[in-house]
Enzyme design. Structure first.
Site, PDB file in Angstrom:
ATOM      1  N   GLU A  19      -0.444   8.451 -26.925  1.00 41.62           N
ATOM      2  CA  GLU A  19      -1.862   8.299 -26.582  1.00 41.62           C
ATOM      3  C   GLU A  19      -2.696   7.681 -27.693  1.00 41.62           C
ATOM      4  O   GLU A  19      -3.657   6.953 -27.421  1.00 41.62           O
ATOM      5  CB  GLU A  19      -2.453   9.662 -26.189  1.00 41.62           C
ATOM      6  CG  GLU A  19      -2.071  10.136 -24.793  1.00 41.62           C
ATOM      7  CD  GLU A  19      -0.741  10.866 -24.735  1.00 41.62           C
ATOM      8  OE1 GLU A  19       0.007  10.838 -25.737  1.00 41.62           O
ATOM      9  OE2 GLU A  19      -0.444  11.468 -23.695  1.00 41.62           O
ATOM     10  N   GLU A  46       4.091  15.356 -20.687  1.00 43.78           N
ATOM     11  CA  GLU A  46       3.313  16.585 -20.456  1.00 43.78           C
ATOM     12  C   GLU A  46       3.746  17.275 -19.162  1.00 43.78           C
ATOM     13  O   GLU A  46       3.871  18.497 -19.110  1.00 43.78           O
ATOM     14  CB  GLU A  46       1.815  16.245 -20.449  1.00 43.78           C
ATOM     15  CG  GLU A  46       1.366  15.793 -21.836  1.00 43.78           C
ATOM     16  CD  GLU A  46      -0.078  15.316 -21.858  1.00 43.78           C
ATOM     17  OE1 GLU A  46      -0.385  14.322 -21.173  1.00 43.78           O
ATOM     18  OE2 GLU A  46      -0.887  15.941 -22.545  1.00 43.78           O
TER      19      GLU A  46
END
Ligand code: T1G
Length: 705
Positions: free
Chosen positions: A130, A110
């Protein structure tokens, strides 16, 4: 900047290095340091471009999962507020080049996506894993990834959690270049090449997003993929929802929606369970008496006795890890059969594209079939994988004791037998250890390492290192009958059999268990493992020898009928050419007859009752063996059940499941079963005690760390 992020200038380029070993997680201090570095570089007139790079083995491997764990349990957590950092990077007036290597995962990717360019070392991978932790990307990954890679690829990455290799990442548009040389030098060259271009923010790159209507089929496919690869999991569905928001909403609103969905996930039982499973798996190597200095023996050559299913699978696991294998059997025919099976399994892997023909040739060349013990004196470890019979195993151990080099690890692949008794056949019980592989041994991740009374710390450390080399998770168990996994399996399995005598049917029990999340129902497992094998184990362990112990007779009857399970095409179920289990009216009749003979009035069971009877049996036995010290930690039991017995990771393993359901509730039900069903349901003292004190198995582990 601070101890975790440093800034230096090289030829007009600011080099920002993140140095937070072991994996450069975004622990407190890292985002702050990064943001300060970006600001400083922007304020420095000599700087034309910025490179961000990781020190050590990887770029950033994500948020600090320790902090996520606090958040998941509702404790104060220092989760990084990454949004300011990401905006600072993206709004930098000077181009930011992210130089990636190792595992750029989660928050790492990210951060990288907020940069204006990404270059990646050839052997690097990038991913949004995740979902493995029960959460979704929470730092705008669901918003930027579809902008770079398109909606379909973004859904695939966020739903499966699987990292992609550098080449795939480049093809998808996630990275701009894949490089082979020195990463920093390549990044500096790249940065100088783009220094004069106006930086383009990723958030404005909308051309790959499509429209909500046009993407409808992709969203549906994403949900179907989630149901297939992560049955029952919440996070992958939320990830799809967040990606839908990226398409439907302006960037800032999409980010807000992602934050809401992330918050829902973090607070879920599933996130708690999966984060627990992450640390549990990494905690299994932490053993009293074993430190980094414990002399573990590197394993380069393994000798295996027995070329059957287990021996062959272990040989493949070793060959896959680059270990040389001597594979011995006593008869040429058995050896040929074993080698044929290995070859056939490898051919299937080639057909599925898992290995290349050259890769298989290399592996086959590492396996040396033989009838004698020749060369066994050169092995670092000898693993006996013969029949599950004490007399045979003792004979083999006395033979290998005479040949093995000093320091050679003597492993037995028993699933139930007493390690100390096997070790007593040698003059070096300190070298003997249980190495309980799970079938198919070249596939299953679990290795139960059984510590005998005399097993030395060095041998245990070697076994743990061996497991890691095989890419398996090695869990140490005490030498109790059945160790951790099978000891708990027996009461679970027998309870399922009592249920069918009382009124349920195997298919109904199996459905309740798979709906609960188990990879397979217990009757299907029994058919796969072999009803003959289970019968032999019952004889060895004398499970029903004591007077007054209730005995489930149907399994014995199946054995007498030659219904050994999948291998004979019939067991609890009947198997057609597709190897799928189907209900066999003969078994239905047999079960009904058995109930009648026992004078049992059959009754209906709900799925919930079936789960309570079976899974609570697992938990109760787990508590018992934990207190006895057969397992060191409740978390170890969870690792065994998730990796070896198909227990759903999203429930965290049987002990974490029990914690989350509530030990008081479980203890009360176990007490009821004890009152109505008899002695086998005697509550484990630890379960009763923890429940009464309002504590959990997790608390128990923590207090004993
Ligand atoms: N945070 C904290 N500790 C970590 C960590 C992390 N992200 N990753 C690894 N460790 C520790 C691990 O516990 C172990 O510690 C040591 O590092 C070595 O790990 C905002 C919310 C990176 C591929 O899910 O997949 O970013 O036991 O034994 O086999 O949206 O670790 O030695 O004390 O596993 O070489 C997303 C998880 C987080 C990556 C390295 N990131 N890590 O594997 O070594 S969520 C992940 C891994 C997130 C954002 C969201 C692997 C690895 P110890 P190891 P390895």
């Amino acid at each position: 900047m601070n101890g975790l992020v440093k800034l230096e200038k090289r030829d007009g380029v600011a080099v920002v290095t993140i140095d937070n070993p072991p994996v450069n997680a975004l622990s407190p201090g890292v985002p702050e340091g990064l943001e300060a570095a970006i600001a400083q570089a922007n304020g420095d007139a000599d700087v034309r471009a910025i490179v961000v790079i990781g020190a050590g083995r990887t770029f950033i491997a994500g948020a600090d999962i320790k902090e996520l764990e606090f958040a998941a349990w509702g404790q104060p957590a220092k989760l990084p507020a990454l949004h300011g950092l990401l905006a600072a990077i993206e709004d930098s007036a000077k181009p930011v080049v992210m130089a990636l290597h190792g595992t750029t995962l989660g928050g790492g990717l990210e951060v990288a996506m907020a940069g204006h360019y990404r270059i990646c070392a050839r052997d690097g991978v990038v991913g949004q894993p995740e979902v493995n932790l029960g959460i979704i990307p929470g730092a705008e990954g669901t918003q930027r990834l579809p902008r770079l890679a398109g909606v379909e690829k973004a859904i695939e990455m966020c739903v499966t959690g699987k990292p992609v290799k550098s080449g795939d990442a480049m093809a998808a548009g996630v990275v701009d270049a894949v490089v082979d040389g020195d990463l920093l030098e390549e990044a500096l060259t790249f940065a100088k090449g783009v220094a004069d271009r106006a930086p383009a923010p990723t958030r404005e790159r909308n051309e790959k997003l499509g429209t909500p209507e046009g993407n409808a089929a992709l969203y549906a496919a994403g949900r179907a993929l989630a149901a297939k690869v992560r049955r029952g999991a919440l996070a992958p569905l939320k990830a799809v929802e967040a990606i839908e928001a990226a398409v439907a909403l302006p960037f800032a609103e999409g980010c807000r929606r992602e934050r809401e969905l992330f918050a829902e996930c973090v607070a879920s039982d599933q996130a708690r369970a999966l984060i627990h499973a992450f640390f549990a798996e990494r905690g299994v190597t932490k053993l009293p008496g074993i430190t980094k200095d414990t002399a573990a023996r590197p394993i380069a050559r393994v000798a295996i006795i027995g070329a059957g299913t287990m021996g062959g699978g272990i040989a493949m696991a070793c060959a896959n890890a680059g270990i040389d294998v001597l594979l011995r059997d006593t008869e040429q025919a058995a050896l040929n059969r074993g080698m044929d099976t290995i070859r056939r399994n490898y051919d299937i892997s080639v057909a599925r594209g898992r290995f290349t023909p050259e890769g298989v040739a290399e592996r086959m060349a590492r396996i040396h079939p033989q009838l004698s013990y020749t060369g066994f004196e050169t092995a670092d470890a000898i693993i006996e994988a013969a029949f599950e019979n004490m007399a045979i195993k003792k004979k083999i151990f006395s033979e290998i004791d005479a040949i093995a080099a000093p320091g050679c690890v003597l492993g037995t692949n028993t699933s139930t037998l007493n390690i100390d008794e096997i070790a007593s056949a040698t003059k070096r019980p300190e070298s003997v250890v249980g190495l309980h592989f799970f079938s198919p041994a070249n596939v299953m991740r679990l290795l139960e390492i059984v510590r005998g009374a005399a097993t030395s710390n060095e041998v245990l450390a070697t076994a743990l290192g061996f497991a890691k080399k095989l890419s398996k998770v090695g869990v140490v168990a005490g030498n109790c009958p059945g160790f951790i996994g099978n000891r708990m399996l027996f009461p679970y399995m027998y309870e399922a059999q009592f249920l069918i005598e009382e009124g349920a049917m195997p298919e109904q029990v199996d459905k309740a268990l798979t709906d609960f999340g188990m990879a397979m129902g217990i009757f299907a497992v029994d058919d796969m493992a072999g009803i003959d094998v289970a019968w032999r184990v019952r004889q060895e362990l004398k499970h029903f020898a004591e007077p007054g112990v209730r005995h489930p007779p149907v399994q014995d009857k199946l054995f007498e009928m030659g219904r050994y399970g999948q291998k004979t095409g019939r067991g609890w179920y009947v198997y057609g050419p597709d190897r799928k289990p189907a209900v066999d009216p003969e078994v239905t009749a047999l079960i009904e007859r058995t109930s009648a003979e026992a004078g049992v009035t059959r009754r209906a069971f709900t799925a919930e009752e079936i789960v309570e009877r079976t899974i609570y049996a697992l938990v109760n036995e787990g508590a018992r063996l934990l207190e006895e010290g057969c397992a060191l930690r409740a978390a170890d039991i969870d690792v065994v059940y998730i990796n070896g017995y198909g227990f759903p990771a999203r429930l965290g393993g049987p002990m974490m499941f029990a914690d989350q359901r509530g030990l008081a509730k479980i203890a009360a039900r176990v007490a009821e079963f004890h009152a109505t069903l008899g002695e086998r349901w005697t509550p484990a003292p630890l379960l009763t005690r923890l429940a009464a004190e309002g504590r959990t198995f997790r608390d128990y582990d923590r207090e004993r760390e």
